[in-house]
Design a protein around this motif. Structure first.
Motif, PDB file in Angstrom:
ATOM      1  N   VAL A 107       0.872  -1.174   0.000  1.00 40.07           N
ATOM      2  CA  VAL A 107       0.000   0.000   0.000  1.00 40.07           C
ATOM      3  C   VAL A 107       0.908   1.223   0.000  1.00 40.07           C
ATOM      4  O   VAL A 107       1.658   1.450   0.950  1.00 40.07           O
ATOM      5  CB  VAL A 107      -0.948   0.005   1.203  1.00 40.07           C
ATOM      6  N   THR A 108       0.847   1.991  -1.077  1.00 45.00           N
ATOM      7  CA  THR A 108       1.790   3.086  -1.257  1.00 45.00           C
ATOM      8  C   THR A 108       1.062   4.356  -1.656  1.00 45.00           C
ATOM      9  O   THR A 108      -0.138   4.346  -1.949  1.00 45.00           O
ATOM     10  CB  THR A 108       2.839   2.709  -2.332  1.00 45.00           C
ATOM     11  N   SER A 109       1.805   5.453  -1.658  1.00 40.86           N
ATOM     12  CA  SER A 109       1.247   6.736  -2.060  1.00 40.86           C
ATOM     13  C   SER A 109       2.379   7.619  -2.550  1.00 40.86           C
ATOM     14  O   SER A 109       3.552   7.374  -2.255  1.00 40.86           O
ATOM     15  CB  SER A 109       0.521   7.420  -0.893  1.00 40.86           C
ATOM     16  N   GLY A 110       2.015   8.646  -3.298  1.00 45.23           N
ATOM     17  CA  GLY A 110       3.040   9.567  -3.778  1.00 45.23           C
ATOM     18  C   GLY A 110       3.506  10.525  -2.715  1.00 45.23           C
ATOM     19  O   GLY A 110       4.656  10.933  -2.693  1.00 45.23           O
ATOM     20  N   LYS A 111       2.606  10.889  -1.795  1.00 43.39           N
ATOM     21  CA  LYS A 111       2.956  11.823  -0.730  1.00 43.39           C
ATOM     22  C   LYS A 111       2.277  11.397   0.558  1.00 43.39           C
ATOM     23  O   LYS A 111       1.366  10.566   0.552  1.00 43.39           O
ATOM     24  CB  LYS A 111       2.538  13.242  -1.113  1.00 43.39           C
ATOM     25  N   GLY A 112       2.706  11.997   1.663  1.00 39.59           N
ATOM     26  CA  GLY A 112       2.130  11.663   2.950  1.00 39.59           C
ATOM     27  C   GLY A 112       0.818  12.396   3.191  1.00 39.59           C
ATOM     28  O   GLY A 112       0.446  13.320   2.474  1.00 39.59           O
ATOM     29  N   GLY A 113       0.112  11.936   4.227  1.00 38.16           N
ATOM     30  CA  GLY A 113      -1.108  12.607   4.631  1.00 38.16           C
ATOM     31  C   GLY A 113      -2.341  12.251   3.841  1.00 38.16           C
ATOM     32  O   GLY A 113      -3.359  12.937   3.951  1.00 38.16           O
ATOM     33  N   VAL A 114      -2.284  11.175   3.038  1.00 37.98           N
ATOM     34  CA  VAL A 114      -3.452  10.805   2.229  1.00 37.98           C
ATOM     35  C   VAL A 114      -4.271   9.682   2.883  1.00 37.98           C
ATOM     36  O   VAL A 114      -5.252   9.228   2.313  1.00 37.98           O
ATOM     37  CB  VAL A 114      -3.023  10.389   0.808  1.00 37.98           C
ATOM     38  N   GLY A 115      -3.860   9.224   4.074  1.00 34.35           N
ATOM     39  CA  GLY A 115      -4.604   8.173   4.762  1.00 34.35           C
ATOM     40  C   GLY A 115      -4.205   6.771   4.387  1.00 34.35           C
ATOM     41  O   GLY A 115      -4.965   5.820   4.609  1.00 34.35           O
ATOM     42  N   LYS A 116      -3.003   6.611   3.873  1.00 32.24           N
ATOM     43  CA  LYS A 116      -2.522   5.302   3.428  1.00 32.24           C
ATOM     44  C   LYS A 116      -2.486   4.285   4.572  1.00 32.24           C
ATOM     45  O   LYS A 116      -2.929   3.140   4.411  1.00 32.24           O
ATOM     46  CB  LYS A 116      -1.130   5.476   2.824  1.00 32.24           C
ATOM     47  N   SER A 117      -1.987   4.685   5.733  1.00 37.61           N
ATOM     48  CA  SER A 117      -1.895   3.763   6.868  1.00 37.61           C
ATOM     49  C   SER A 117      -3.271   3.395   7.397  1.00 37.61           C
ATOM     50  O   SER A 117      -3.520   2.244   7.788  1.00 37.61           O
ATOM     51  CB  SER A 117      -1.048   4.395   7.986  1.00 37.61           C
ATOM     52  N   THR A 118      -4.181   4.352   7.421  1.00 35.05           N
ATOM     53  CA  THR A 118      -5.550   4.077   7.861  1.00 35.05           C
ATOM     54  C   THR A 118      -6.225   3.069   6.940  1.00 35.05           C
ATOM     55  O   THR A 118      -6.912   2.150   7.392  1.00 35.05           O
ATOM     56  CB  THR A 118      -6.362   5.382   7.895  1.00 35.05           C
ATOM     57  N   ILE A 119      -6.017   3.233   5.643  1.00 35.45           N
ATOM     58  CA  ILE A 119      -6.571   2.278   4.672  1.00 35.45           C
ATOM     59  C   ILE A 119      -5.975   0.894   4.906  1.00 35.45           C
ATOM     60  O   ILE A 119      -6.687  -0.122   4.927  1.00 35.45           O
ATOM     61  CB  ILE A 119      -6.292   2.749   3.233  1.00 35.45           C
ATOM     62  N   THR A 120      -4.660   0.821   5.107  1.00 38.40           N
ATOM     63  CA  THR A 120      -3.987  -0.463   5.331  1.00 38.40           C
ATOM     64  C   THR A 120      -4.547  -1.179   6.555  1.00 38.40           C
ATOM     65  O   THR A 120      -4.872  -2.368   6.517  1.00 38.40           O
ATOM     66  CB  THR A 120      -2.474  -0.251   5.507  1.00 38.40           C
ATOM     67  N   ALA A 121      -4.644  -0.446   7.673  1.00 41.32           N
ATOM     68  CA  ALA A 121      -5.115  -1.046   8.921  1.00 41.32           C
ATOM     69  C   ALA A 121      -6.534  -1.575   8.777  1.00 41.32           C
ATOM     70  O   ALA A 121      -6.850  -2.689   9.217  1.00 41.32           O
ATOM     71  CB  ALA A 121      -5.037  -0.022  10.052  1.00 41.32           C
ATOM     72  N   ASN A 122      -7.408  -0.796   8.153  1.00 40.13           N
ATOM     73  CA  ASN A 122      -8.804  -1.216   8.015  1.00 40.13           C
ATOM     74  C   ASN A 122      -8.954  -2.378   7.041  1.00 40.13           C
ATOM     75  O   ASN A 122      -9.775  -3.277   7.256  1.00 40.13           O
ATOM     76  CB  ASN A 122      -9.665  -0.032   7.587  1.00 40.13           C
ATOM     77  N   LEU A 123      -8.168  -2.384   5.959  1.00 43.59           N
ATOM     78  CA  LEU A 123      -8.197  -3.522   5.041  1.00 43.59           C
ATOM     79  C   LEU A 123      -7.767  -4.802   5.756  1.00 43.59           C
ATOM     80  O   LEU A 123      -8.381  -5.866   5.582  1.00 43.59           O
ATOM     81  CB  LEU A 123      -7.291  -3.265   3.841  1.00 43.59           C
ATOM     82  N   ALA A 124      -6.714  -4.711   6.567  1.00 44.28           N
ATOM     83  CA  ALA A 124      -6.207  -5.882   7.280  1.00 44.28           C
ATOM     84  C   ALA A 124      -7.273  -6.455   8.206  1.00 44.28           C
ATOM     85  O   ALA A 124      -7.510  -7.672   8.240  1.00 44.28           O
ATOM     86  CB  ALA A 124      -4.957  -5.512   8.072  1.00 44.28           C
ATOM     87  N   VAL A 125      -7.931  -5.591   8.965  1.00 47.54           N
ATOM     88  CA  VAL A 125      -8.944  -6.043   9.919  1.00 47.54           C
ATOM     89  C   VAL A 125     -10.150  -6.621   9.188  1.00 47.54           C
ATOM     90  O   VAL A 125     -10.712  -7.648   9.598  1.00 47.54           O
ATOM     91  CB  VAL A 125      -9.353  -4.876  10.836  1.00 47.54           C
ATOM     92  N   ALA A 126     -10.554  -5.979   8.091  1.00 44.50           N
ATOM     93  CA  ALA A 126     -11.695  -6.481   7.326  1.00 44.50           C
ATOM     94  C   ALA A 126     -11.406  -7.853   6.729  1.00 44.50           C
ATOM     95  O   ALA A 126     -12.294  -8.717   6.663  1.00 44.50           O
ATOM     96  CB  ALA A 126     -12.055  -5.486   6.224  1.00 44.50           C
ATOM     97  N   LEU A 127     -10.178  -8.086   6.283  1.00 43.64           N
ATOM     98  CA  LEU A 127      -9.812  -9.393   5.733  1.00 43.64           C
ATOM     99  C   LEU A 127      -9.753 -10.452   6.830  1.00 43.64           C
ATOM    100  O   LEU A 127     -10.203 -11.585   6.639  1.00 43.64           O
ATOM    101  CB  LEU A 127      -8.465  -9.286   5.018  1.00 43.64           C
ATOM    102  N   ALA A 128      -9.191 -10.079   7.997  1.00 36.67           N
ATOM    103  CA  ALA A 128      -9.132 -11.025   9.112  1.00 36.67           C
ATOM    104  C   ALA A 128     -10.531 -11.392   9.596  1.00 36.67           C
ATOM    105  O   ALA A 128     -10.790 -12.535   9.987  1.00 36.67           O
ATOM    106  CB  ALA A 128      -8.313 -10.430  10.256  1.00 36.67           C
ATOM    107  N   ALA A 129     -11.461 -10.426   9.563  1.00 33.81           N
ATOM    108  CA  ALA A 129     -12.835 -10.690   9.980  1.00 33.81           C
ATOM    109  C   ALA A 129     -13.513 -11.692   9.054  1.00 33.81           C
ATOM    110  O   ALA A 129     -14.494 -12.328   9.439  1.00 33.81           O
ATOM    111  CB  ALA A 129     -13.629  -9.388  10.022  1.00 33.81           C
ATOM    112  N   ARG A 130     -13.005 -11.833   7.843  1.00 38.15           N
ATOM    113  CA  ARG A 130     -13.546 -12.808   6.889  1.00 38.15           C
ATOM    114  C   ARG A 130     -12.908 -14.184   7.063  1.00 38.15           C
ATOM    115  O   ARG A 130     -13.182 -15.096   6.290  1.00 38.15           O
ATOM    116  CB  ARG A 130     -13.330 -12.309   5.466  1.00 38.15           C
TER     117      ARG A 130
END
Length: 376
Positions: A107-130
């Motif tokens: 999960v990457t981005s061109g610049k900081g502050g776009v919510g990349k880490s928040t997206i990563t964390a939520n994707l991980a939890v949503a996949l684990a919940a499945r």
């Protein structure tokens, strides 16, 4: 012994009998003693393991008929266990190489502050919940935030800032902390104070990422997510060398001016042989009471990034989701409670969950992979 196969080490997530943590079961005068060997002295999970062993053994022998004798593995026993977990290989090689069935997403981005880490964390939890086995590597060494987003932070005293939960070491093997059924490793777990800045140059960064992918025991994962630092620096290049088969998810914001910057991170990934899986547009707008969308940061940036990155691939790069601005998404990150679990009906949670469903549907398997055999 058969009953004890149901006792699972909470850190390694394998039966204690498979880990050779039960050195013997002996009975004398109608009373049975279970000899339990912990991996290390002061094992954080010691009380839970001892309690589970006692309850499980008593379910067979009866209440009061069991004593658990607790010891600690020798150095040789620990080495044998770690080599067994690594498939008999003592060499430090990445467990997610070309032969791995784990799907790896950067999960990457061109610049900081776009919510990349928040997206990563939520994707991980949503996949684990499945029901998938999921791991996260916080490769954003300078701006690590995954431990806090996933609630892996010990509370501070008298208002002081908390610190990330520390991993357990067993010999040269690191056991990643777990929350929401997601295994996590981050440089934030190794600094004494969460507020300390990490000021490292390229070789140190490469060594850290290599250590995360070799010495950390994730086990057999279905999905590994890596939260990369923004831009196209040393970490992105190192991961491109270590995980050339990984697929890339680019996170951007809606303003068209961001498209140029976000595109660069995808281009660098492609230069190392990786495939762009898709684009997620974050902060796409704020939903108004009348149902309209207030586009605070413009519109069209995500679609433009997807269009530009499609030019270098055989298959088009899709816009996976447009995630709206969301107060629950922000507060969930602050509290370490991902919005996909804390407020699943929130529009941002639903957008992220739809991406998780798309990743979940890509079941891992041998289809399309070389089996390494030849017919003669």
């Amino acid at each position: 012994m058969t009953a004890l196969t149901r006792v699972i080490d909470p850190e390694i997530r394998k039966p204690i009998t498979d880990l050779d943590m039960v050195s013997g079961v002996r009975t004398e005068n109608g009373h049975t003693t279970v000899d339990l060997l912990l991996t290390i002295a002061g094992c954080p999970a010691a009380r839970q393991i001892e309690r589970d062993v006692l309850e499980t053994a008593e379910s067979v022998a009866g209440p009061g008929a069991i004593t658990v004798s607790v010891g600690v593995m020798t150095r040789e026993q620990r080495r044998a266990m770690t080599e067994k977990l690594r498939g008999g290989a003592a060499a430090r090689t990445t467990q997610f190489g070309a032969g791995s069935l784990t799907r790896v997403y950067l999960v990457t981005s061109g610049k900081g502050g776009v919510g990349k880490s928040t997206i990563t964390a939520n994707l991980a939890v949503a996949l684990a919940a499945r029901g998938l086995k999921v791991g996260v590597v916080d490769a954003d060494v300078y701006g690590f935030s995954i431990p806090g987003l996933l609630g892996l932070v010990t509370p501070g005293v008298d208002g002081a800032k908390g610190t990330a939960v520390k991993p357990t070491r067993v010999g040269d093997m690191i056991l990643p902390p777990i929350n929401y059924d997601v295994k996590v490793i981050s440089i934030g777990m190794f600094v004494e104070d969460g507020g300390v800045a990490v000021a490292w140059r390229g070789p140190m960064l490469h060594r850290t990422i290599t250590q995360f992918l070799t010495e950390v025991y994730f086990g057999d994962l279905d999905v590994l997510l890596l939260d990369l630092p923004p831009g196209t620096g040393d970490v992105a290049i190192s991961i491109g060398q270590l995980l050339p088969q990984a697929e890339v998810i680019v996170v951007t914001t809606p303003q068209p001016a961001a498209a140029d910057i976000a595109e660069r991170s995808g281009v660098v990934a492609r230069q190392t042989g990786q495939t762009i899986f898709g684009v997620i547009e974050n902060m796409s707008g704020a939903l108004q009471p009348d149902g309209s969308m207030l586009e605070l940061f413009g519109a069209g940036g995500g679609a433009e990034v997807a269009r530009r990155l499609s030019a270098g691939q055989d298959t088009p790069v899709p816009l996976l989701a447009s995630v709206p601005l969301s107060v629950p998404l922000r507060t969930g990150g602050d509290d370490g409670r991902p919005v996909v679990l804390s407020d699943p009906l929130d529009p941002a949670a639903q957008a992220i969950d739809a991406v998780a469903e798309r990743l979940f549907s890509r079941a891992r398997g041998l289809s399309g992979r070389s089996l390494g055999v030849s017919l003669k």
